[in-house]
Enzyme design. Structure first.
Site, short mmCIF file in Angstrom:
data_model
loop_
_atom_site.label_atom_id
_atom_site.label_comp_id
_atom_site.label_asym_id
_atom_site.label_seq_id
_atom_site.Cartn_x
_atom_site.Cartn_y
_atom_site.Cartn_z
N LYS A 118 0.87 -1.18 0.00
CA LYS A 118 0.00 0.00 0.00
C LYS A 118 0.90 1.22 0.00
CE LYS A 118 -4.47 0.93 0.22
NZ LYS A 118 -5.63 0.08 -0.12
N ASP A 158 -7.14 4.19 -4.41
CA ASP A 158 -7.77 4.05 -3.09
C ASP A 158 -8.40 5.42 -2.81
OD1 ASP A 158 -7.85 2.00 -0.67
OD2 ASP A 158 -7.49 3.94 0.25
P1 NDP Z 1 -13.05 7.54 -2.66
O1 NDP Z 1 -11.99 8.53 -2.50
O2 NDP Z 1 -13.64 7.28 -3.99
O3 NDP Z 1 -14.28 7.90 -1.68
C1 NDP Z 1 -14.08 8.00 -0.31
C2 NDP Z 1 -15.40 8.36 0.35
O4 NDP Z 1 -15.24 8.22 1.76
C3 NDP Z 1 -15.81 9.79 0.10
O5 NDP Z 1 -17.20 9.88 0.12
C4 NDP Z 1 -15.20 10.51 1.30
O6 NDP Z 1 -15.83 11.72 1.64
C5 NDP Z 1 -15.41 9.48 2.39
N1 NDP Z 1 -14.38 9.68 3.42
C6 NDP Z 1 -13.04 9.57 3.27
N2 NDP Z 1 -12.40 9.84 4.41
C7 NDP Z 1 -13.38 10.14 5.30
C8 NDP Z 1 -13.38 10.49 6.66
N3 NDP Z 1 -12.21 10.61 7.34
N4 NDP Z 1 -14.57 10.70 7.26
C9 NDP Z 1 -15.74 10.57 6.58
N5 NDP Z 1 -15.80 10.24 5.28
C10 NDP Z 1 -14.65 10.01 4.66
O7 NDP Z 1 -12.47 6.20 -2.03
P2 NDP Z 1 -12.95 4.70 -2.24
O8 NDP Z 1 -14.43 4.64 -2.39
O9 NDP Z 1 -12.09 4.09 -3.26
O10 NDP Z 1 -12.52 4.05 -0.85
C11 NDP Z 1 -13.40 3.98 0.27
C12 NDP Z 1 -12.92 2.89 1.20
O11 NDP Z 1 -12.91 1.63 0.51
C13 NDP Z 1 -11.50 3.05 1.75
O12 NDP Z 1 -11.46 2.51 3.06
C14 NDP Z 1 -10.67 2.19 0.82
O13 NDP Z 1 -9.48 1.76 1.43
C15 NDP Z 1 -11.63 1.04 0.59
N6 NDP Z 1 -11.40 0.23 -0.60
C16 NDP Z 1 -11.34 0.77 -1.84
C17 NDP Z 1 -11.16 -0.02 -2.95
C18 NDP Z 1 -11.16 0.51 -4.34
O14 NDP Z 1 -11.10 -0.30 -5.28
N7 NDP Z 1 -11.28 1.81 -4.56
C19 NDP Z 1 -10.95 -1.47 -2.82
C20 NDP Z 1 -11.12 -1.96 -1.48
C21 NDP Z 1 -11.30 -1.13 -0.42
P3 NDP Z 1 -15.05 13.11 1.46
O15 NDP Z 1 -15.14 13.41 -0.01
O16 NDP Z 1 -15.80 14.08 2.31
O17 NDP Z 1 -13.65 12.89 1.93
O1 2IT Z 2 -7.95 -1.70 -0.59
C1 2IT Z 2 -7.91 -2.20 -1.74
O2 2IT Z 2 -8.06 -3.41 -1.92
C2 2IT Z 2 -7.72 -1.31 -2.88
N1 2IT Z 2 -7.65 -0.09 -2.69
C3 2IT Z 2 -7.57 -1.86 -4.26
C4 2IT Z 2 -6.16 -2.33 -4.50
C5 2IT Z 2 -5.85 -2.76 -5.91
O3 2IT Z 2 -4.67 -3.05 -6.12
O4 2IT Z 2 -6.72 -2.81 -6.77
#
Ligand code: NDP
Ligand code: 2IT
Length: 439
Positions: A118, A158
């Site tokens: 990461k 992420d």
């Molecule tokens: P994005 O940046 O697309 O979206 C993040 C969302 O979470 C936004 O709505 C953001 O709101 C909110 N957020 C972030 N930080 C905070 C906080 N401290 N308090 C409240 N809301 C918060 O990210 P993703 O959707 O990609 O990721 C979301 C989660 O999923 C993370 O934990 C990530 O590690 C996990 N994840 C993502 C994957 C992926 O493929 N993208 C895969 C597996 C897991 P705001 O705009 O206000 O910050």
């Molecule tokens: O938390 C996660 O699994 C991710 N942000 C996706 C990682 C990836 O390599 O697609």
């Protein structure tokens, strides 16, 4: 665990993530003298390496700005390091170490040859112009490029890193190295991306939920769900839930929550996707646009009544009080879309109240799984059809569900999905490490 705490002072998130795994595998590893003798768990709690670097860029007013960048290469026992990049002001070494640690077990569960890593930066893309984001990404990749490669370490997105950032990062990698190769996933289709990657995490989580419900003889259709977040994971989970005829009653961002009394409809979701992915707006704007949507500033979704809760924003967003509220409001399933969204205290409450929890490393593994498939397509210089990728994602999520149930079954027949995910994820990595001897 005391030793882990001593070795990692002020790294609460990392200690929390290690504690969860250690706690869940403790009984299972008793009697496995080979793991004990080889100090497998102890070795897993030390990342292979952490690269930390300075990232300097110029903002639109020509001010020189200095940020921190990292890549945590946690474990490559079963494949090249793989895991996302997070750009957010809250990023520090503890957060990235916890994410890289979790990623190692998640990637193992996918069944694909992927190690765990990461990275990221304390850079905040919010409120920055495209040109500023581009200059930052180029500077970040100028250092990162010497540490990554298609068989070495393959980053992806992420929080704060989506299609725009991946484009700038990949462009800079190609420019510096001269090589067009599968060094990042989450790329756009025009330059080697995979169908279904944007949708994969959210869709995969819902496929996992469908399997969970099926094994309890329940239908997904007709359920209600509360979601936090409004980014990649939350919005594609919402899309698949709507397809499955589940009512989505909330979305959120760090400003507050929107409540959608009648359930989100297609038109509202499309509008919100444009708002969040293209206009980079705030979720409160949806309440200004649509009559059936209300915004509650500073609130989270966890006080709302529903069958299913899906935290899809960030770590430790669901604390013990919220867990009590969920259990009191009839929530039967918590599906972790975000990584480690549930605090240890909240997890204890949910376990005690008998709420089924799909742990992040299983429920959100669909994203990295399709990233693994993007790597395969890049390696063979082919691109596969959407239907094939959706079928593979469905199969992988069903297989992960099966592994979690099998390893998580207690003597009384009850299933602890978190314990199952930790045991099944650990075993493959541990066996590969044993095979390599002492290193
Ligand atoms: P994005 O940046 O697309 O979206 C993040 C969302 O979470 C936004 O709505 C953001 O709101 C909110 N957020 C972030 N930080 C905070 C906080 N401290 N308090 C409240 N809301 C918060 O990210 P993703 O959707 O990609 O990721 C979301 C989660 O999923 C993370 O934990 C990530 O590690 C996990 N994840 C993502 C994957 C992926 O493929 N993208 C895969 C597996 C897991 P705001 O705009 O206000 O910050
Ligand atoms: O938390 C996660 O699994 C991710 N942000 C996706 C990682 C990836 O390599 O697609």
């Amino acid at each position: 665990m005391q030793d882990v705490k001593n070795r990692n002072p002020n790294q609460d998130e990392f200690v929390q993530a290690v504690g969860e795994v250690a706690n869940d595998i403790y009984n299972w590893v008793q009697g496995r003298d080979d793991y004990h003798d080889a100090q497998i768990l102890h070795r897993m709690t030390e990342p292979d390496r952490i690269v930390s670097f300075r990232v300097v860029w110029e903002d639109d007013d020509n001010n020189v700005r200095v940020q921190r960048g990292w890549r945590v290469q946690n474990n490559n026992a079963i494949g090249p390091y793989k895991g996302g990049l997070r750009f957010s002001p809250g990023v520090n070494e503890s957060v990235l170490k916890f994410l890289a640690f979790e990623q190692t077990f998640k990637n193992s569960l996918t069944g694909l040859p992927l190690g765990g890593g990461k990275g990221g930066s304390d850079f905040d893309p919010k409120g920055k112009s495209d040109a500023e984001v581009m200059r930052f990404c180029q500077s970040f990749m100028t250092e990162l490029c010497r540490h990554i490669g298609p068989s070495l370490d393959v980053p992806a997105g992420d929080i704060g890193v989506g299609a725009r950032e991946i484009g700038y990062l990949f462009g800079q990698y190609k420019r510096i190295t001269g090589r067009f190769e599968g060094v990042l996933t989450g790329k756009a289709l025009a330059y080697g991306g995979s169908q279904m990657r944007p949708e994969a995490t959210g869709f995969g989580a819902v496929y996992f939920l469908r399997e969970m419900l099926k094994s309890d003889d329940q239908e997904i259709e007709g359920k209600t769900a509360i979601l936090s977040g409004s980014g990649n994971v939350a919005l594609y989970a919402a899309r698949k839930l709507i397809d499955c005829k589940v009512k989505v009653l909330s979305l959120s961002d760090s400003d507050g929550v929107i409540e959608i009394k009648e359930g989100l409809d297609e038109k509202q979701l499309e509008w919100i996707q444009t708002l969040k992915f293209e206009k980079r707006g705030r979720i409160s704007e949806a309440a200004d646009e649509f009559d059936g949507i209300t915004f509650h500033k500073g609130k989270t979704p966890w006080a709302l009544e529903a069958d299913i809760a899906m935290p899809c924003a960030t770590q430790n967003e669901l604390a013990a009080d919220a867990a009590k509220a969920l259990a009191g409001n009839g929530i039967t399933h918590v599906l972790e879309g975000a990584n480690m969204p549930t605090t240890a205290d909240a997890m204890a409450v949910l376990r005690e109240k008998g709420v089924a929890v799909a742990p992040a490393k299983a429920a959100n593994a669909g994203g990295v799984a399709v990233s693994g498939l993007e790597m395969s397509q890049n390696a063979e210089r082919m691109s596969w059809e959407r239907a094939k990728l959706d079928d593979l994602l469905t199969e992988i999520m069903a297989d992960i569900h099966h592994k979690c149930r099998k390893a998580g079954k207690g003597d009384d027949g009850s299933v602890d999905y978190r314990r199952g995910a930790n045991i099944a994820g650990f075993e493959k990595v541990a066996d590969a490490m044993l095979a390599y001897g002492v290193m």
